[in-house]
Design a protein around this motif. Structure first.
Motif, short mmCIF file in Angstrom:
data_model
loop_
_atom_site.label_atom_id
_atom_site.label_comp_id
_atom_site.label_asym_id
_atom_site.label_seq_id
_atom_site.Cartn_x
_atom_site.Cartn_y
_atom_site.Cartn_z
N MET A 1 0.91 -1.05 0.03
CA MET A 1 -0.06 -0.02 0.01
C MET A 1 0.95 1.39 -0.07
SD MET A 1 -3.30 -0.46 0.46
CE MET A 1 -3.48 -2.00 -0.97
N PRO A 2 0.67 2.25 -0.82
CA PRO A 2 1.32 3.52 -0.85
C PRO A 2 1.26 4.22 0.21
CG PRO A 2 -0.54 3.61 -2.20
CD PRO A 2 -0.64 2.15 -1.88
N VAL A 26 3.81 18.28 6.00
CA VAL A 26 2.69 18.70 6.74
C VAL A 26 2.11 17.35 7.39
CG1 VAL A 26 0.39 19.33 6.80
CG2 VAL A 26 1.98 20.42 5.20
N ARG A 27 1.88 16.39 6.69
CA ARG A 27 1.68 14.84 7.35
C ARG A 27 1.64 13.89 6.53
NH1 ARG A 27 -4.94 14.81 8.28
NH2 ARG A 27 -5.37 15.10 6.05
N PRO A 28 1.96 12.79 6.85
CA PRO A 28 1.85 11.42 5.88
C PRO A 28 0.27 10.95 6.03
CG PRO A 28 2.67 11.00 8.35
CD PRO A 28 2.56 12.34 8.15
N ILE A 29 0.10 10.26 4.91
CA ILE A 29 -1.27 9.55 4.92
C ILE A 29 -0.97 8.19 4.53
CG2 ILE A 29 -3.25 9.52 3.58
CD1 ILE A 29 -3.04 12.52 2.75
N SER A 30 -1.19 7.42 5.48
CA SER A 30 -0.98 6.01 5.61
C SER A 30 -2.07 5.23 5.50
CB SER A 30 -0.08 5.34 6.54
OG SER A 30 -0.59 5.61 7.75
N GLY A 31 -1.99 3.81 5.13
CA GLY A 31 -3.34 3.01 5.02
C GLY A 31 -3.57 2.57 3.61
N ALA A 38 -6.44 10.14 -1.34
CA ALA A 38 -5.31 11.08 -0.59
C ALA A 38 -5.72 12.58 -0.93
CB ALA A 38 -4.08 10.52 -1.01
N PHE A 39 -6.05 12.77 -2.12
CA PHE A 39 -6.40 14.24 -2.61
C PHE A 39 -7.47 15.00 -1.89
CE2 PHE A 39 -4.24 13.70 -6.69
CZ PHE A 39 -3.33 14.82 -6.69
N VAL A 40 -8.28 14.13 -1.34
CA VAL A 40 -9.37 14.53 -0.32
C VAL A 40 -8.83 15.17 0.95
CG1 VAL A 40 -11.44 13.88 1.23
CG2 VAL A 40 -11.28 13.10 -1.35
#
Length: 94
Positions: A1-2, A26-31, A38-40
């Protein structure tokens, strides 16, 4: 998963020359989020993020054609100009 990263690239110029440039995560988005999901998160972050150089300035936020966002001063004072580009990138290694 990216793993996606929301980054902010802040640039301050004075007299036509770059005096300060800084890139911040600013922050990572994992999951298991897709790029579109992720654009949301990027949209939400762009609405609330204020770079250090624009903390005491009225700002406008706009979306660029590539999906990134710009935080810009509402009224440039002519002496110095600050801008911040907030975008989504994919982390390829930790």
């Amino acid at each position: 998963m990216p793993v996606w990263l929301i980054i902010a690239e802040e640039t301050v110029t004075a007299n036509g020359a770059v005096t300060h440039r800084q890139v911040t995560v600013v922050r990572p988005i994992s999951g298991s989020k897709t790029r579109e999901e992720a654009f949301v998160d990027l949209y939400r972050a762009a609405r609330s993020y204020v770079p250090d150089s624009l903390k005491s300035t009225a700002c406008v936020v706009g979306r660029d054609g590539d999906g990134s966002f710009w935080v810009l001063p509402k009224n440039a004072n002519g002496k110095a100009h600050a801008s911040c580009n907030i975008r989504l990138i994919e982390q390829i290694r930790p």
